[in-house]
Design an enzyme around this catalytic site. Structure first.
Site, mmCIF file in Angstrom:
data_model
loop_
_atom_site.group_PDB
_atom_site.id
_atom_site.type_symbol
_atom_site.label_atom_id
_atom_site.label_comp_id
_atom_site.label_asym_id
_atom_site.label_seq_id
_atom_site.Cartn_x
_atom_site.Cartn_y
_atom_site.Cartn_z
ATOM 1 N N ASP A 447 5.632 52.403 8.011
ATOM 2 C CA ASP A 447 6.599 53.682 8.259
ATOM 3 C C ASP A 447 6.064 54.837 7.128
ATOM 4 O OD1 ASP A 447 8.405 55.296 9.220
ATOM 5 O OD2 ASP A 447 10.316 53.984 8.942
ATOM 6 N N ASP A 509 12.882 58.042 16.964
ATOM 7 C CA ASP A 509 14.131 57.345 16.146
ATOM 8 C C ASP A 509 15.605 57.769 17.271
ATOM 9 O OD1 ASP A 509 13.336 56.123 14.177
ATOM 10 O OD2 ASP A 509 13.817 57.680 12.763
#
Ligand code: DGJ
Length: 687
Positions: A447, A509
């Site tokens: 990430d 997301d």
């Protein structure tokens, strides 16, 4: 005609594209053609300049668009290079050109400016297997003082005079790949990203559509700052350039030093945007370094993030794993929250060892539980980041990217580590390697949850990206069986550069299926479906609050790399059965969904369709996010089918239809009635 020397043409053909340059030994190659495949012998008959009478009020020297346009010497458009040595040597006009052909598909133009004392090698390769032209530039400072480079294009291609519009993509966290449609006019079209990573806001790629239906696409293989620019030229062509956006002072080439740009991938198709997507998919597939050399079937994921966030309870996670294995999930990815002291997003980035309170015996027991169930174990990391509240920061506050005299700007309470310092990259390598050595980890979700600011006393943006690539490459070399997922707060780092080091992208997301459907379609313009992470999320969706059926959520996720992201233990009864069926459908079809061709389209009234496979054997999704405003269900025409064949269309629970290919191609078949938020799956087979 003129007394110009007979021109030489350098021609690259792929099955569907052709590039032609007019080459001489004393200047940069002139762009003569970039577009759909021309017949073998269809080269321009005469020198370009001999076809261009001198316009009024013009230089007697005619400077057409070249592969390495100059500045200050008769080319008035954007140059390939903007550079100077303390204010000198800024004009650019290539004086030497030598052509080298390493193979039939590749040409290297070795260019030199004897006055500016720079050498540039532009490499162009037209790949026969993807119809993608890959271009990059290596620049060498041959002077005896530092060369300050403000701009160095990776490459540039001409677009035809009938180029009409350009679709690029903007967005934000939770809303990536928002199409931006601009008409091409005589004003320069330019998209720039200065956020230090690929960004949610400005995807480094676009598609140009021409009035006659053909389309051109380009994307930059780079995970940092970037520029994409289309400029009208005096001869009515357009010039599309791509390259890195460089901060002031970022690129100062020492005498004798060489710099290499990222690659620009360009393609075109007479089949419009779908043809461009097909070419990009094939090119991206070549860049992926799969463990073992070939893609294995994309395993169904369970990701813990939205189900658990930071609230890791070992016993609950073991129950989750058991529940996941029962319905056919194949890989369990432990997301953020597992490492020392990480109870929320304010602390611990950098401290890459298991949290002793949550995992008193380390991650071994959970990982062993997962693998004993027959699943793979994956782990989330965010190596480039650090929280102030971490042991790492307390020990090495000087390891963060910082600009002297400037405050440290936090985002998500975190700062960025300076990966260009070898001790920082070594630390990260050591910590991740220790995890990989001690646990059965076969997957890393990598990430990157913030943008880059205060990136060094002299800007380190590009060095930081190169160092991140190097760290990934080093880990891949040490642990070649480990796959990497590239994520940056969802889709903030999706590009053709990091794809060389990764195997999956987390597209957004936002897992709300209504919002997700357009994100995925735009993603598929540039990247193939097997690297598109698609999860079935919670209902109501955490990002939007909207509730959707399991059938719809799973149907929208099916075409990509399928996964589940909620607390499965809480889903029971028919919903759980529906999910189990979807997982089984995914497994049945994943070989046809992935590694094959994808077409997307839209029927009247907002009915989206998406077909995967070969024209003779397709899986066709009908996706309706919103209810129709039409009186009747629309016709769905399939442009890829063979007009000389007949096709059977079958769908579970409905009678088969048999239709003539010519009819199906031009008119289509009548879609069944569908309410909003529904997905249907057809098999379309040539008889
Ligand atoms: C952002 C990612 O996109 C999410 O999937 C999740 O991994 C969080 N970061 C964890 O902090």
């Amino acid at each position: 005609m003129s007394d110009l020397p007979q021109p030489e043409f350098l021609v690259l053909h792929s099955p569907a594209c052709t590039a032609i340059w007019e080459v001489s030994q004393t200047e940069a190659p002139l762009w003569r053609y970039w577009g759909p495949r021309l017949p073998e012998r269809a080269v321009p008959g005469e020198a370009l300049r001999s076809t261009r009478p001198e316009p009024s009020f013009a230089l007697h020297f005619d400077q057409p668009l070249s592969l390495f346009p100059g500045i200050g010497m008769g080319w008035f458009g954007s140059p390939a290079l903007e550079a100077h040595r303390a204010g000198q040597d800024w004009t650019l006009q290539i004086t030497q050109c030598r052509v080298v052909r390493p193979d039939a598909e590749t040409v290297q133009f070795h260019l030199r400016d004897d006055v500016a004392l720079i050498a540039a090698t532009v490499t162009a390769r037209l790949d026969p297997d993807s119809d993608v032209l890959t271009m990059s530039t290596a620049l060498r400072n041959e002077g005896d003082a530092v060369l300050d480079v403000q701009w160095l294009a990776s490459g540039g291609v001409p677009l035809p005079a009938d180029s009409a519009s350009v679709r690029s993509y903007g967005g934000r966290h939770n809303n990536e790949f928002v199409p931006i449609d601009d008409a091409l006019t005589r004003s320069t079209w330019r998209r720039e990203n200065r956020r230090g990573l690929t960004s949610h806001e400005c995807f480094p790629g676009a598609v140009v559509t021409c009035h006659n239906g053909k389309a051109y696409g380009a994307q930059l293989g780079w995970s940092g700052n970037h520029v994409s620019q289309i400029e009208w030229a005096d001869d009515d062509r357009w010039h599309w350039q791509m390259g890195e956006w460089l901060a002031p002072g970022e690129l100062r080439l020492a005498p004798g030093a060489t710099i290499e740009t990222p690659e620009m991938l360009a393609t075109c198709s007479e089949e419009g945007a779908n043809g461009v997507a097909w070419n990009f998919h094939r090119a991206i597939r070549q860049r992926i370094d799969w463990p073992g050399g070939t893609m294995s079937p994309r395993k169904v994921h369970l990701n813990t993030w939205e189900g658990f966030y930071f609230d890791h309870d070992e016993a609950a996670l073991k129950e989750l794993a058991t529940s996941a294995a029962e319905i056919g999930i194949e890989r369990f990815v432990l997301d953020d929250g597992w490492f020392a002291g990480r109870d929320d997003d304010t602390s611990s980035l950098g401290d890459w060892w298991p949290d002793p309170a949550k995992y008193p015996q380390g991650l071994g027991p959970l990982a062993d539980h997962v693998t004993a169930l027959g699943m793979e174990f994956g782990l989330w990391v965010e190596p480039e980041m650090i929280n102030r509240d971490s042991e790492l920061f307390r020990a090495h506050p000087d390891w963060v990217l910082a600009t002297p005299g400037r405050p440290l700007l936090e985002a998500r309470h975190q700062l960025v580590l300076d990966l260009t310092r070898p001790e920082v990259s070594d630390y990260l390598y050591g910590k991740i390697a220790a995890l990989l050595d001690s646990l059965p980890i076969s997957y890393l979700k990598w990430d990157h949850n913030r943008v880059l600011t205060h990136a060094g006393a002299t800007p380190l943006y590009r060095q930081q990206i190169l160092a991140a690539y190097a760290l990934m490459a080093r880990l891949r070399a040490g642990y070649p069986q480990v796959e990497i997922e590239a994520c940056a707060g969802g889709g903030g780092r999706i590009d053709a550069g990091i794809v060389r080091h990764s195997h999956r992208f987390w597209a957004s997301d936002c897992i709300d299926a209504v919002s997700r459907a357009p994100v995925q379609r735009a993603f598929l313009q540039f990247m193939p479906p097997e690297v598109m992470g698609c999860h079935v999320g919670t209902s109501p969706a955490h990002s939007t609050g909207r509730s959707q059926s399991m059938h719809f959520r799973a149907g929208v996720a099916l075409p990509g790399h399928f996964g589940v992201e909620f607390d499965l233990r809480k889903v029971t009864g028919e919903e759980r059965e529906e999910l189990r069926r979807s997982i089984s459908t995914y497994k049945t079809h994943r070989d046809q969904l992935h590694g094959t061709r994808v077409w997307t389209g839209e029927a009247v009234g907002g009915l989206l369709w998406q077909a995967h496979g070969e024209a003779a054997e397709l899986l066709l999704f009908l996706i309706r996010t919103l209810p129709s405003d039409g009186r009747y269900p629309p016709q769905v025409a399939l442009p890829m089918v063979d007009p000389n064949k007949r096709y059977r269309l079958s769908r579970d629970g409905a009678e088969d239809m048999v239709l003539d290919g010519g009819w199906l191609r031009q008119v289509g078949f009548a879609a069944p009635p569908m309410k909003g938020e529904d997905v249907m799956l057809y098999r379309v087979t040539a008889l």
